[in-house]
Design a protein around this motif. Structure first.
Motif, mmCIF file in Angstrom:
data_model
loop_
_atom_site.group_PDB
_atom_site.id
_atom_site.type_symbol
_atom_site.label_atom_id
_atom_site.label_comp_id
_atom_site.label_asym_id
_atom_site.label_seq_id
_atom_site.Cartn_x
_atom_site.Cartn_y
_atom_site.Cartn_z
ATOM 1 N N LEU A 19 20.786 24.588 -17.827
ATOM 2 C CA LEU A 19 21.357 25.069 -16.564
ATOM 3 C C LEU A 19 20.275 25.650 -15.654
ATOM 4 O O LEU A 19 20.261 25.388 -14.453
ATOM 5 C CB LEU A 19 22.456 26.092 -16.831
ATOM 6 N N ARG A 20 19.352 26.419 -16.224
ATOM 7 C CA ARG A 20 18.276 26.991 -15.411
ATOM 8 C C ARG A 20 17.421 25.884 -14.804
ATOM 9 O O ARG A 20 17.074 25.923 -13.624
ATOM 10 C CB ARG A 20 17.406 27.933 -16.239
ATOM 11 N N ALA A 21 17.096 24.868 -15.595
ATOM 12 C CA ALA A 21 16.299 23.749 -15.076
ATOM 13 C C ALA A 21 17.025 23.056 -13.921
ATOM 14 O O ALA A 21 16.420 22.728 -12.897
ATOM 15 C CB ALA A 21 15.996 22.757 -16.202
ATOM 16 N N HIS A 22 18.318 22.844 -14.077
ATOM 17 C CA HIS A 22 19.110 22.193 -13.028
ATOM 18 C C HIS A 22 19.181 23.050 -11.764
ATOM 19 O O HIS A 22 18.942 22.565 -10.654
ATOM 20 C CB HIS A 22 20.513 21.904 -13.557
ATOM 21 N N LEU A 23 19.493 24.330 -11.941
ATOM 22 C CA LEU A 23 19.647 25.230 -10.788
ATOM 23 C C LEU A 23 18.319 25.579 -10.121
ATOM 24 O O LEU A 23 18.302 26.096 -9.006
ATOM 25 C CB LEU A 23 20.364 26.514 -11.216
ATOM 26 N N SER A 24 17.211 25.271 -10.781
ATOM 27 C CA SER A 24 15.886 25.557 -10.217
ATOM 28 C C SER A 24 15.351 24.420 -9.354
ATOM 29 O O SER A 24 14.267 24.543 -8.782
ATOM 30 C CB SER A 24 14.888 25.848 -11.350
ATOM 31 N N GLN A 25 16.091 23.318 -9.249
ATOM 32 C CA GLN A 25 15.662 22.162 -8.464
ATOM 33 C C GLN A 25 16.441 22.093 -7.149
ATOM 34 O O GLN A 25 17.672 21.994 -7.175
ATOM 35 C CB GLN A 25 15.896 20.871 -9.251
ATOM 36 N N PRO A 26 15.774 22.143 -6.006
ATOM 37 C CA PRO A 26 16.486 22.077 -4.729
ATOM 38 C C PRO A 26 17.442 20.889 -4.616
ATOM 39 O O PRO A 26 18.555 21.029 -4.106
ATOM 40 C CB PRO A 26 15.361 21.973 -3.695
ATOM 41 N N GLN A 27 17.050 19.724 -5.123
ATOM 42 C CA GLN A 27 17.890 18.531 -5.008
ATOM 43 C C GLN A 27 19.228 18.693 -5.735
ATOM 44 O O GLN A 27 20.211 18.037 -5.396
ATOM 45 C CB GLN A 27 17.146 17.301 -5.554
ATOM 46 N N LEU A 73 13.938 29.992 -3.482
ATOM 47 C CA LEU A 73 14.513 29.854 -4.818
ATOM 48 C C LEU A 73 13.491 30.332 -5.848
ATOM 49 O O LEU A 73 12.314 29.956 -5.780
ATOM 50 C CB LEU A 73 14.838 28.369 -5.027
ATOM 51 N N ARG A 74 13.944 31.194 -6.781
ATOM 52 C CA ARG A 74 13.097 31.683 -7.869
ATOM 53 C C ARG A 74 13.884 31.625 -9.173
ATOM 54 O O ARG A 74 15.105 31.742 -9.155
ATOM 55 C CB ARG A 74 12.692 33.140 -7.620
ATOM 56 N N SER A 75 13.167 31.500 -10.299
ATOM 57 C CA SER A 75 13.873 31.548 -11.583
ATOM 58 C C SER A 75 13.070 32.333 -12.606
ATOM 59 O O SER A 75 11.842 32.406 -12.539
ATOM 60 C CB SER A 75 14.186 30.146 -12.097
ATOM 61 N N THR A 76 13.824 32.930 -13.516
ATOM 62 C CA THR A 76 13.277 33.621 -14.679
ATOM 63 C C THR A 76 13.988 33.005 -15.885
ATOM 64 O O THR A 76 14.907 32.198 -15.703
ATOM 65 C CB THR A 76 13.550 35.140 -14.613
ATOM 66 N N PRO A 77 13.641 33.383 -17.092
ATOM 67 C CA PRO A 77 14.349 32.797 -18.233
ATOM 68 C C PRO A 77 15.868 33.030 -18.225
ATOM 69 O O PRO A 77 16.610 32.207 -18.739
ATOM 70 C CB PRO A 77 13.689 33.483 -19.438
ATOM 71 N N ARG A 78 16.340 34.102 -17.601
ATOM 72 C CA ARG A 78 17.782 34.385 -17.610
ATOM 73 C C ARG A 78 18.464 34.235 -16.260
ATOM 74 O O ARG A 78 19.685 34.336 -16.174
ATOM 75 C CB ARG A 78 18.024 35.827 -18.096
ATOM 76 N N THR A 79 17.711 34.032 -15.182
ATOM 77 C CA THR A 79 18.335 33.985 -13.855
ATOM 78 C C THR A 79 17.727 32.895 -12.983
ATOM 79 O O THR A 79 16.600 32.465 -13.178
ATOM 80 C CB THR A 79 18.179 35.324 -13.097
#
Length: 144
Positions: A19-27, A73-79
């Protein structure tokens, strides 16, 4: 600036990492928000991604308006989190908190909607809530 906070918690039958990988991609946001029809000008920076998102609005079923919004857009292991700035004076801060639970992931989706006047805030908050609730179903069908 007036603001409204919107929360939705839902479950998707996949891992937080997927889910994090998916939500971290603008597309991934094309179609994840029913309003977003394209992303452009993606720039990868240190620790964040900046891009332009095209939101398509239809008024009275006839008039089409494409709103170009700036997204960080930013991501961490949990967010996965970020900010959205619309040229109409609306700003959104968002955060997806991803927690492994029950063979999948519990997602807490928090949106803070800001607008310079209350009538605009009411409209923006209604649209943001529609998108937020639809996003749960889209993520479940894409990755569940």
């Amino acid at each position: 600036m007036p603001k409204v906070t919107l929360r939705n918690t839902f479950h998707v039958g996949n891992t937080p990492e997927v889910l994090r990988a998916h939500l971290s991609q603008p597309q991934s946001y094309v179609g994840l928000s029913p309003l977003v029809v394209a992303v452009q000008d993606v720039e990868q920076g240190e620790g964040e991604t900046r891009y332009t998102s095209i939101e398509r609005f239809r008024f009275f079923g006839l008039v089409k308006y494409d709103n170009r919004i700036k997204v960080t857009l930013r991501s961490t292991p949990r967010t996965v989190e970020g900010e959205v700035k619309s040229p109409g004076g609306v700003r959104l801060d968002y955060r997806f908190t991803l927690t492994e639970k029950a063979g999948g992931t519990e997602i807490e989706d928090i949106l803070v909607v800001h607008a310079w006047i209350r009538p605009l805030l009411g409209y923006a908050a209604r649209k943001a809530r529609e998108v937020q609730l639809a996003r749960a179903g889209v993520l479940a069908s894409r990755l569940g």
